[in-house]
Design a protein around this motif. Structure first.
Motif, mmCIF file in Angstrom:
data_model
loop_
_atom_site.group_PDB
_atom_site.id
_atom_site.type_symbol
_atom_site.label_atom_id
_atom_site.label_comp_id
_atom_site.label_asym_id
_atom_site.label_seq_id
_atom_site.Cartn_x
_atom_site.Cartn_y
_atom_site.Cartn_z
ATOM 1 N N ARG A 21 4.571 1.844 8.327
ATOM 2 C CA ARG A 21 4.429 3.042 9.165
ATOM 3 C C ARG A 21 4.203 2.695 10.625
ATOM 4 N N GLN A 22 3.461 1.624 10.872
ATOM 5 C CA GLN A 22 3.101 1.256 12.235
ATOM 6 C C GLN A 22 4.318 0.997 13.118
ATOM 7 N N ASP A 23 5.346 0.400 12.560
ATOM 8 C CA ASP A 23 6.541 0.111 13.351
ATOM 9 C C ASP A 23 7.134 1.393 13.937
ATOM 10 N N GLY A 24 7.291 2.413 13.097
ATOM 11 C CA GLY A 24 7.832 3.686 13.579
ATOM 12 C C GLY A 24 6.915 4.361 14.579
ATOM 13 N N LEU A 25 5.611 4.296 14.334
ATOM 14 C CA LEU A 25 4.654 4.911 15.257
ATOM 15 C C LEU A 25 4.687 4.235 16.621
ATOM 16 N N LYS A 26 4.791 2.912 16.634
ATOM 17 C CA LYS A 26 4.854 2.178 17.905
ATOM 18 C C LYS A 26 6.125 2.508 18.676
ATOM 19 N N HIS A 51 15.081 0.687 8.272
ATOM 20 C CA HIS A 51 13.722 0.772 7.730
ATOM 21 C C HIS A 51 13.730 1.040 6.222
ATOM 22 N N ILE A 52 14.600 1.910 5.758
ATOM 23 C CA ILE A 52 14.645 2.273 4.335
ATOM 24 C C ILE A 52 14.836 1.039 3.444
ATOM 25 N N PRO A 53 15.763 0.118 3.751
ATOM 26 C CA PRO A 53 15.877 -1.084 2.913
ATOM 27 C C PRO A 53 14.598 -1.927 2.900
ATOM 28 N N ASP A 69 1.053 3.924 -5.769
ATOM 29 C CA ASP A 69 -0.274 3.488 -5.311
ATOM 30 C C ASP A 69 -0.242 2.049 -4.799
ATOM 31 N N ALA A 70 0.519 1.182 -5.463
ATOM 32 C CA ALA A 70 0.647 -0.206 -5.013
ATOM 33 C C ALA A 70 1.347 -0.263 -3.651
ATOM 34 N N TYR A 71 2.330 0.593 -3.449
ATOM 35 C CA TYR A 71 2.997 0.667 -2.143
ATOM 36 C C TYR A 71 1.990 1.068 -1.067
ATOM 37 N N TYR A 72 1.213 2.117 -1.342
ATOM 38 C CA TYR A 72 0.200 2.548 -0.378
ATOM 39 C C TYR A 72 -0.767 1.410 -0.046
ATOM 40 N N LYS A 73 -1.231 0.740 -1.072
ATOM 41 C CA LYS A 73 -2.255 -0.295 -0.910
ATOM 42 C C LYS A 73 -1.734 -1.514 -0.165
ATOM 43 N N ASN A 74 -0.509 -1.937 -0.467
ATOM 44 C CA ASN A 74 -0.020 -3.224 0.023
ATOM 45 C C ASN A 74 0.987 -3.182 1.167
ATOM 46 N N HIS A 75 1.637 -2.024 1.397
ATOM 47 C CA HIS A 75 2.754 -2.023 2.347
ATOM 48 C C HIS A 75 2.801 -0.852 3.324
ATOM 49 N N ALA A 76 2.324 0.310 2.916
ATOM 50 C CA ALA A 76 2.564 1.542 3.680
ATOM 51 C C ALA A 76 2.100 1.446 5.125
ATOM 52 N N ASN A 77 0.886 0.975 5.346
ATOM 53 C CA ASN A 77 0.357 0.967 6.698
ATOM 54 C C ASN A 77 1.205 0.126 7.649
ATOM 55 N N ALA A 78 1.547 -1.070 7.235
ATOM 56 C CA ALA A 78 2.348 -1.950 8.103
ATOM 57 C C ALA A 78 3.718 -1.345 8.384
#
Length: 107
Positions: A78-83, A25-27, A67-76
């Protein structure tokens, strides 16, 4: 510089699976182009709740990059780990601003 720190407590029953997942996930997070490096560390305290605790520290050049990471990538991302890990993982995030850095060299 900004450090985006993710602290996660991992249930013993999924520890090995999670550790393998986070190393992949980190990469993916770094590939967003908003961070210059990341460190995966284990927190060396025993939690009352059990499990093992890790800290992942991502270094961003600026607030705008984070902020750009939050806006464009963070949610998607995060979802993988949550699932995958749902109620077997508890995570929280902290933002840190680097004020100064020091190092020493010993001969």
């Amino acid at each position: 510089m900004i450090v985006y720190n993710v602290t996660a407590n991992i249930d013993d029953s999924i520890h090995n699976e999670w550790l393998n997942w986070i190393k992949n996930h980190i990469p993916l997070v770094l590939a967003t182009g908003h961070f210059t490096e990341a460190k995966l560390t284990r927190v060396l305290v025993e939690e009352e709740m059990g499990g093992l605790t890790y800290s992942i520290q991502y270094r961003a050049k600026s607030r705008e990059d984070l902020d750009a990471y939050y806006k464009n990538h963070a949610n998607a991302l995060r979802q993988d780990g949550l699932k995958r890990f749902a109620d077997k993982m508890l995570a929280f995030r902290t933002e840190l601003e680097i004020v100064d850095e020091f190092s020493v060299t010993f001969n």
